[in-house]
Each structure stands twice: as structure tokens, then as C-alpha cells.
Design an enzyme around this catalytic site. Structure first.
Site, mmCIF file in Angstrom:
data_model
loop_
_atom_site.group_PDB
_atom_site.id
_atom_site.type_symbol
_atom_site.label_atom_id
_atom_site.label_comp_id
_atom_site.label_asym_id
_atom_site.label_seq_id
_atom_site.Cartn_x
_atom_site.Cartn_y
_atom_site.Cartn_z
ATOM 1 N N CYS A 1 11.997 -33.963 -29.255
ATOM 2 C CA CYS A 1 13.194 -33.412 -28.628
ATOM 3 C C CYS A 1 12.761 -32.703 -27.347
ATOM 4 C CB CYS A 1 13.873 -32.451 -29.601
ATOM 5 S SG CYS A 1 15.327 -31.673 -28.910
ATOM 6 N N CYS B 1 20.348 -23.169 -18.900
ATOM 7 C CA CYS B 1 21.454 -24.123 -18.767
ATOM 8 C C CYS B 1 22.581 -23.453 -17.996
ATOM 9 C CB CYS B 1 21.955 -24.533 -20.160
ATOM 10 S SG CYS B 1 23.107 -25.921 -20.146
#
Ligand code: SAH
Ligand code: SF4
Length: 414
Positions: free
Chosen positions: A162, A169
Site C-alpha cells: 500500500c 492530503c
């Protein structure tokens, strides 16, 4: 299911002349989307990383595409065939030391080492969970950090890496730990590919197998920190490197990109990369999704689903995954499940139900097992696979949505 998909594709390809008004509105939608895409790309470029390389001027070879590598080699007078050779050493053999490139003469090895470096992000912390999930805190050359998680399959000898696409973000989904960290910067292609390569180092997984021979680190999910479609250029470059057959050689079927619904970039991703698409839906009504996934105010559910219907390469063999986080008393009723099924009718899709993973300070609670089971049954009875994701690595804060680093953006002076 597939009938409707084929119908909508035929509608797009319909050669009959449009009525004037319809043609105009279709053209303006296309123009708007293209303009919006340019705007997204321009904004994203503001967060690009510093030039990859060392302070002493040596250039980082990892993350360059073949054309860039050829240009670098040409600049030191080396012919084009060296690209293939060096590519093989970097991405197939996984070497980081020019002295190990045995097909290259010693004097050239030395010259390459003077000019270039084959780097890896530094693994500042590595933690392994009781369930064998391994989390890496990678530190990049400018000191910024991002996390990568290796999730081994509990039964078979394979697993998923991952990968993070950004430090922090810009979006602030209410249930996500990464969303509490403002965007520091995009990760560069070297740093994105580097996460996978460093994870492979940690398991001694070089050389790359040829073709589809499975490996422990055999799939990539772009589901770590950040929104990959807000860093499309670097993500795309990195994925093309990872898919290159003369190197790591991962098939696009083994790569899944997860987006919270950056509509203008979804088409481009499908056309250019053709990787599997996962969409973080999480709510079936715009008022609720506006709250949970604030990007919904810009790209509402209907637009996200229209982009899914257009997504090239989606088929019954390669379904779009809708991720749906189960939040107690928020989005987990039977009515929500029925509405979900109505919304995605006709799409080659599956629904991944994600139990909410708590993090320090989070306000939500996971839905009860019975609520999740009831939800899953309704979705499944409507013909959509509805696996319930088992949280992995919770003890080391490595599960979905738990990633966050201390990296901060320097305040601009003044
Ligand atoms: N930004 C992209 C990819 C990274 S997030 C996206 O949002 O899709 C990867 C997945 O983890 C998303 O589906 C996200 O909604 C989910 N997620 C975020 N926080 C979570 C949490 N606390 N528990 C479980 N899943 C979470
Ligand atoms: Fe960003 Fe995805 Fe987390 Fe939303 S869920 S804040 S888009 S990383």
C-alpha cells in the site's frame, strides 16, 4: 449488468448527427472537463517535490522514464543501448551499487557513480504487526516522511504493498487520519517507485520475477497517504516504470488506484494507465457525502458514477471497486444499502465494505458486525460481490485511514 454498460458505451460512440443543442452541451461538457483537468494539473504542480538527487549534484536515476535516462546517458556520451542495460540492473536486479553491474566495464561503472545515484527512501521506522502486516515510515531526502504498508495475504504467499502518493492530503475526509494532516507536498516518481523497491529490499525480493510469477510483494494498491489523482503526473510516471516489462514488470491488473473521486482525472487515468480503479464512495446521498468526503461538493455522486461508467477497461473481469466505510449510525442502514445498489446498477462493480478503523481523536465508531452483515447481504443479493475488509495492522496504526506522519509544511516567509 453488462448490457447497460455496453449501451452507454454505444451511446458515446453513436455516429448519428447530434441535434444542435445536444451537440453543443456535449461539447461544452468535454471542454469544461478538459479545462478542469488542466486546472487540477496546474494546482498539483505547485506541490511538486524538489529535484531528485544529492546535494553534491549526483542525479537520481530511480524514477526517470526511459527517455530521461537516455538523455542523461547521452549527456555523458553513452549510447542508447545503455538504457536497456541500466534499466535491467535497477528495476529487474534491484541493485543500488554501480559496481554490481557486471555487464558494464569498470571504468564506466566508476563514471556512472560519479554522476548518478540509485537511491531508496530511508526506512526511518519499520514495525511489524502481530498479523505480519509491516509498516514503513520512509524519510525522503528533504526530511519529509510518508508511510507504506505491506499486507501479506493470510493464506497464500503473496501480498499487497500500500503506497502513499502525497505527504499529507488536501482533502479532509472526516474519518481519515491522513486528512487531519495538511498537504505538505506531492511525492515524486522516484519516491513512489522507491517505496515499492525499498519494501522489496526488506523482503529480499530481487531480482524481479519474469512475467506473472507471483511474489510476496505482488500487487500495488495506491491507498496510502494522499489523493493519487491530485498527484497524477508523478503517480503515472511511477506506475509506468513499475509496469515496464524489462524491469519490475507488474501487470496493470495488479495495480489498484483508489480515489476519493477526482472526476476530471479519472478518464485520463483509465486511458493512460488502465489500472484497476477503486472509488471511495462512503455515502449514497450528496448531503451526507458532502460532510464525509468534502470533495463531493465539487464532484457530486452523479458525476463520480458517470466517470465510473466511462472508465476504460472496466468489465466483469475487471470490476470497479466501491469502497464504503461502515460508520455506526451514519451510513450503515438497510436503506443506504438499497440506495447504493440502485446507484451502481449496471456497473461492473464490487463493493468493499471497510470497518471504520479508529485513530487517536477520531469521532466515529465502527458499525456493529450485524449491521455490516445486513448491509453486505443486500448488496450481495443484488449481484455485487460485497467482501468485508478485515482490518490489518491495527496494533501498529497501519490499517486503512490510520496513516499520518509528523511532516509539516514550512510556513512561507513573511
Ligand atoms: N485518497 C484516496 C486513497 C487513500 S485512502 C482515497 O480516499 O480513496 C484509502 C482508503 O482508506 C479510502 O477508501 C479511505 O476512504 C479509507 N479510509 C480512510 N480512513 C479510514 C478509516 N479510518 N477507517 C477505514 N478506512 C479508511
Ligand atoms: Fe485524503 Fe483519501 Fe484520507 Fe480523504 S480518505 S483525506 S482523500 S487520504
Amino acid at each position: 449488468m453488462s448490457g447497460e454498460v455496453i449501451d452507454s458505451q454505444m451511446a458515446l460512440a453513436d455516429p448519428r448527427p447530434d441535434s444542435g443543442a445536444a451537440a453543443l452541451s456535449r461539447a461544452s461538457v468535454a471542454t469544461l472537463t478538459a479545462a478542469e483537468r488542466e486546472r487540477v494539473l496546474a494546482k498539483s504542480a505547485l506541490f511538486n517535490p524538489p529535484e531528485a538527487g544529492l546535494p553534491d549534484g549526483r542525479r537520481e536515476l530511480v524514477g526517470m522514464d526511459r527517455a530521461e535516462l537516455a538523455a542523461e546517458l547521452a549527456a555523458i556520451g553513452e549510447p542508447a543501448f545503455r538504457v536497456k542495460q541500466i534499466w535491467h540492473w535497477i528495476y529487474h536486479q534491484g541493485v543500488t551499487d554501480f559496481a554490481r553491474m557486471s555487464s558494464i566495464a569498470k571504468p564506466l561503472q566508476a563514471r556512472l557513480a560519479e554522476k548518478f545515484v540509485i537511491g531508496r527512501p530511508e526506512a526511518a521506522v519499520v514495525q511489524t504487526s502481530v498479523d505480519e502486516t509491516r509498516k514503513f515510515l520512509f524519510r525522503f531526502r528533504d526530511g519529509q516522511e510518508a508511510e507504506t504498508v505491506y499486507i501479506p495475504d493470510p493464506v497464500e504467499d503473496r501480498g499487497a504493498v500500500c503506497i502513499s502518493s502525497q505527504v499529507g492530503c488536501t482533502l479532509s475526509c472526516r474519518f481519515c487520519h491522513t486528512g487531519t494532516q495538511t498537504l505538505v507536498r506531492n511525492l515524486g516518481s522516484a519516491e513512489i517507485v522507491g517505496q515499492f523497491m525499498a519494501a522489496r529490499d526488506s523482503y529480499g525480493e530481487w531480482p524481479s520475477p519474469k512475467g506473472e510469477t507471483p511474489r510476496l510483494l505482488s500487487t500495488i494498491v495506491l491507498m496510502g497517504m494522499g489523493e493519487p489523482l491530485y498527484n497524477y503526473v508523478n503517480v503515472a510516471k511511477a506506475m509506468k516504470i513499475v509496469m515496464d516489462n524489462e524491469g519490475i514488470g507488474l501487470s496493470r491488473r495488479r495495480i489498484t488506484l483508489s480515489t476519493s473521486g477526482v472526476v476530471p482525472m479519472m478518464d485520463r487515468c483509465g486511458e493512460e494507465l488502465g489500472v484497476n480503479l477503486a472509488v471511495s464512495l462512503h455515502a449514497v446521498r450528496d448531503d451526507l457525502r458532502d460532510e464525509l468526503v468534502p470533495l463531493n461538493r465539487k464532484y457530486p455522486i452523479s458525476e463520480v458514477l458517470a466517470a465510473c461508467r466511462r472508465y476504460p477497461g472496466a468489465s466483469n473481469a475487471r470490476r470497479i471497486t466501491f469502497e464504503y466505510i461502515m460508520l455506526k449510525g451514519v451510513n450503515d442502514t438497510e436503506a443506504d444499502a438499497r440506495e447504493l445498489v440502485r446507484l451502481i446498477a449496471g456497473l461492473p462493480a464490487k463493493v468493499n465494505l471497510i470497518p471504520f478503523n479508529p485513530w487517536p481523536g477520531s469521532k466515529f465508531e465502527p458499525s456493529s458486525r450485524s449491521a455490516v452483515d445486513r448491509f453486505a447481504r443486500i448488496v450481495n443479493d443484488a449481484g455485487f460481490a460485497s467482501p468485508i475488509r478485515t482490518p490489518r495492522g491495527q496494533d501498529i496504526l497501519a490499517a486503512c485511514g490510520q496513516l499520518r506522519t509528523e511532516s509539516r509544511r514550512e510556513r512561507p516567509a513573511g
